[in-house]
Design a protein around this motif. Structure first.
Motif, mmCIF file in Angstrom:
data_model
loop_
_atom_site.group_PDB
_atom_site.id
_atom_site.type_symbol
_atom_site.label_atom_id
_atom_site.label_comp_id
_atom_site.label_asym_id
_atom_site.label_seq_id
_atom_site.Cartn_x
_atom_site.Cartn_y
_atom_site.Cartn_z
ATOM 1 N N ARG A 230 -2.179 -7.811 14.485
ATOM 2 C CA ARG A 230 -2.532 -6.419 14.226
ATOM 3 C C ARG A 230 -3.767 -6.326 13.322
ATOM 4 O O ARG A 230 -4.660 -5.520 13.574
ATOM 5 C CB ARG A 230 -1.333 -5.703 13.580
ATOM 6 N N ARG B 20 6.670 -8.003 4.473
ATOM 7 C CA ARG B 20 7.005 -7.265 5.701
ATOM 8 C C ARG B 20 8.337 -7.724 6.286
ATOM 9 O O ARG B 20 9.122 -6.922 6.759
ATOM 10 C CB ARG B 20 5.895 -7.445 6.749
ATOM 11 N N GLY C 54 -4.617 4.228 4.088
ATOM 12 C CA GLY C 54 -4.870 3.897 5.483
ATOM 13 C C GLY C 54 -5.737 2.662 5.623
ATOM 14 O O GLY C 54 -5.569 1.668 4.906
ATOM 15 N N ARG C 55 -6.661 2.720 6.591
ATOM 16 C CA ARG C 55 -7.559 1.595 6.830
ATOM 17 C C ARG C 55 -9.021 1.993 6.614
ATOM 18 O O ARG C 55 -9.868 1.157 6.342
ATOM 19 C CB ARG C 55 -7.421 1.089 8.278
ATOM 20 N N SER D 248 -4.711 3.537 18.090
ATOM 21 C CA SER D 248 -5.600 3.935 16.990
ATOM 22 C C SER D 248 -7.038 3.451 17.204
ATOM 23 O O SER D 248 -7.933 3.835 16.465
ATOM 24 C CB SER D 248 -5.056 3.449 15.644
ATOM 25 N N VAL E 40 0.559 0.469 18.303
ATOM 26 C CA VAL E 40 -0.261 1.386 17.493
ATOM 27 C C VAL E 40 -1.727 0.955 17.374
ATOM 28 O O VAL E 40 -2.625 1.806 17.300
ATOM 29 C CB VAL E 40 0.392 1.621 16.095
ATOM 30 N N SER E 41 -2.004 -0.338 17.403
ATOM 31 C CA SER E 41 -3.406 -0.756 17.295
ATOM 32 C C SER E 41 -4.211 -0.290 18.505
ATOM 33 O O SER E 41 -5.367 0.122 18.365
ATOM 34 C CB SER E 41 -3.521 -2.277 17.153
ATOM 35 N N ASP F 279 -7.147 -4.424 14.238
ATOM 36 C CA ASP F 279 -7.599 -3.329 13.372
ATOM 37 C C ASP F 279 -8.973 -3.630 12.761
ATOM 38 O O ASP F 279 -9.751 -2.715 12.479
ATOM 39 C CB ASP F 279 -6.591 -3.059 12.245
ATOM 40 N N LYS G 152 0.799 -1.232 0.000
ATOM 41 C CA LYS G 152 0.000 0.000 0.000
ATOM 42 C C LYS G 152 0.836 1.288 0.000
ATOM 43 O O LYS G 152 0.583 2.179 -0.806
ATOM 44 C CB LYS G 152 -0.884 -0.033 1.247
ATOM 45 N N SER H 277 -1.801 8.082 6.420
ATOM 46 C CA SER H 277 -2.537 8.278 7.674
ATOM 47 C C SER H 277 -1.995 7.376 8.779
ATOM 48 O O SER H 277 -2.052 7.719 9.963
ATOM 49 C CB SER H 277 -4.044 8.040 7.472
ATOM 50 N N GLY H 278 -1.428 6.236 8.398
ATOM 51 C CA GLY H 278 -0.830 5.342 9.397
ATOM 52 C C GLY H 278 0.315 6.027 10.138
ATOM 53 O O GLY H 278 0.502 5.822 11.344
ATOM 54 N N ALA H 279 1.071 6.863 9.424
ATOM 55 C CA ALA H 279 2.188 7.577 10.062
ATOM 56 C C ALA H 279 1.667 8.497 11.158
ATOM 57 O O ALA H 279 2.335 8.711 12.176
ATOM 58 C CB ALA H 279 2.964 8.371 9.012
ATOM 59 N N ARG I 155 8.687 3.818 13.182
ATOM 60 C CA ARG I 155 8.857 2.472 12.590
ATOM 61 C C ARG I 155 9.433 1.480 13.590
ATOM 62 O O ARG I 155 9.731 0.344 13.229
ATOM 63 C CB ARG I 155 9.780 2.536 11.363
ATOM 64 N N ILE J 43 -9.956 5.230 4.958
ATOM 65 C CA ILE J 43 -10.050 6.450 4.135
ATOM 66 C C ILE J 43 -11.334 6.398 3.287
ATOM 67 O O ILE J 43 -12.117 7.353 3.263
ATOM 68 C CB ILE J 43 -8.809 6.626 3.226
ATOM 69 N N TYR K 177 -1.071 7.932 13.071
ATOM 70 C CA TYR K 177 -1.383 7.092 14.238
ATOM 71 C C TYR K 177 -0.098 6.623 14.915
ATOM 72 O O TYR K 177 -0.026 6.493 16.136
ATOM 73 C CB TYR K 177 -2.259 5.900 13.820
ATOM 74 N N ARG K 178 0.924 6.389 14.105
ATOM 75 C CA ARG K 178 2.214 5.969 14.679
ATOM 76 C C ARG K 178 2.848 7.101 15.485
ATOM 77 O O ARG K 178 3.411 6.870 16.559
ATOM 78 C CB ARG K 178 3.152 5.494 13.563
HETATM 79 O O1 DC Z 1 -0.292 1.553 7.692
HETATM 80 P P1 DC Z 1 0.466 1.403 9.008
HETATM 81 O O2 DC Z 1 0.937 0.020 9.288
HETATM 82 O O3 DC Z 1 1.556 2.416 9.145
HETATM 83 O O4 DC Z 1 -0.627 1.759 10.121
HETATM 84 C C1 DC Z 1 -0.296 1.733 11.470
HETATM 85 C C2 DC Z 1 -1.510 1.398 12.319
HETATM 86 O O5 DC Z 1 -2.401 2.508 12.335
HETATM 87 C C3 DC Z 1 -2.300 0.180 11.884
HETATM 88 O O6 DC Z 1 -2.114 -0.880 12.781
HETATM 89 C C4 DC Z 1 -3.741 0.618 11.918
HETATM 90 C C5 DC Z 1 -3.726 2.076 12.212
HETATM 91 N N1 DC Z 1 -4.380 2.869 11.179
HETATM 92 C C6 DC Z 1 -5.704 3.143 11.348
HETATM 93 O O7 DC Z 1 -6.307 2.688 12.306
HETATM 94 N N2 DC Z 1 -6.357 3.930 10.450
HETATM 95 C C7 DC Z 1 -5.715 4.420 9.391
HETATM 96 N N3 DC Z 1 -6.374 5.197 8.505
HETATM 97 C C8 DC Z 1 -4.346 4.128 9.187
HETATM 98 C C9 DC Z 1 -3.706 3.327 10.100
#
Ligand code: DC
Length: 235
Positions: A183, A164, A136-137, A110, A106-107, A187, A24, A42-44, A98, A139, A46-47
């Motif tokens: 994860r 990964r 993201g997850r 988030s 992060v889970s 999620d 992705k 968007s994951g960055a 990272r 969007i 939440y991280r």
């Molecule tokens: O894409 P990533 O692995 O960097 O995302 C990190 C975490 O953030 C993933 O475990 C789920 C969460 N996340 C989310 O809940 N919503 C998003 N739009 C993007 C990521």
């Protein structure tokens, strides 16, 4: 310089969702480059929030404690696909976001509604500036359901673990597979904005495709989607 094309520039929003290890992030950045668009990871965000929570020593099992920490932080992400960068309260956290500790926590962060509210508002403001490829997850399902193109990337669990493991030096495939499963489970099962295919999203299984094949496919779909929108008669 981003690619220019005889088809003209893409002016819409691509929402790219899916679990980790589907390619992705790489796909989103290259697609943004091809479309001359911005890029949102968007994951960055939440991280980065997770880095703040870990540094504050908040209890990961206490959503209120997490919410208090995240309420007062400032998260910034670059939207230049050629120069991804993330900052927390004005300081670069590109390495910290990272780390294994961040990925492990992060889970939990988030899943907290107040965290999502804050970061989704920020994501919407960035997307509104368009044209953009946002990954993201949630969007396509929550953040920007009106996206011109919504894509849900998938790949078999084995392929995702292999990809990964390749990203982490000395990564062990079995361990990475177990972590991805944990994860993805968290999620997908959380109460707020769980990972799921958005209505109207095109599902692309990347297991047998190269990054270049996925990017080319999505570029065609994005341009076709934008053309359809632009040629709809206005009256
Ligand atoms: O894409 P990533 O692995 O960097 O995302 C990190 C975490 O953030 C993933 O475990 C789920 C969460 N996340 C989310 O809940 N919503 C998003 N739009 C993007 C990521």
């Amino acid at each position: 310089m981003a690619h220019s094309t005889e088809l003209g520039d893409f002016s819409g929003v691509v929402a790219l969702d899916g679990p980790s290890g589907t390619g992705k992030s790489t796909v989103a950045r290259r697609l943004a480059d091809r479309l001359n668009a911005s890029y949102l990871d968007s994951g960055a965000m939440y991280r980065a929030a997770t880095v703040a929570v870990l540094e504050a020593g908040a209890d990961l099992a206490d959503p209120d404690a997490i919410a208090v920490v995240v309420r007062d932080i400032d998260v910034w992400v670059s939207t230049d696909p050629q120069a991804p960068a993330t900052a927390l309260d004005g300081r670069s956290v590109d390495a910290e976001i990272r780390s294994a500790a961040t990925t492990g926590a992060v889970s939990a962060v988030s899943a907290v509604p107040a965290v999502r509210e804050k970061l989704v508002a920020q994501q919407r403001a960035l997307i509104a500036e368009g044209p953009i490829v946002a990954e993201g997850r949630d969007i396509g399902s929550v953040v920007w359901p009106q996206a011109e193109l919504k894509v849900y990337l998938t790949a078999t669990e084995e392929v995702r673990a292999r990809r990964r493991a390749g990203e982490v030096s000395g990564g062990n495939i079995a361990e990475v597979a177990a972590d991805i499963r944990r994860r993805d489970g968290l999620d997908s099962s959380r109460a707020v904005s769980p990972l799921r295919r958005a209505d109207g999203a095109v599902v692309v299984d990347t297991s047998e495709l190269s990054i270049e094949q996925v990017v080319s496919l999505l570029e065609r779909l994005a341009r076709a989607a934008a053309d359809t929108i632009q040629t709809v008669p206005s009256g």
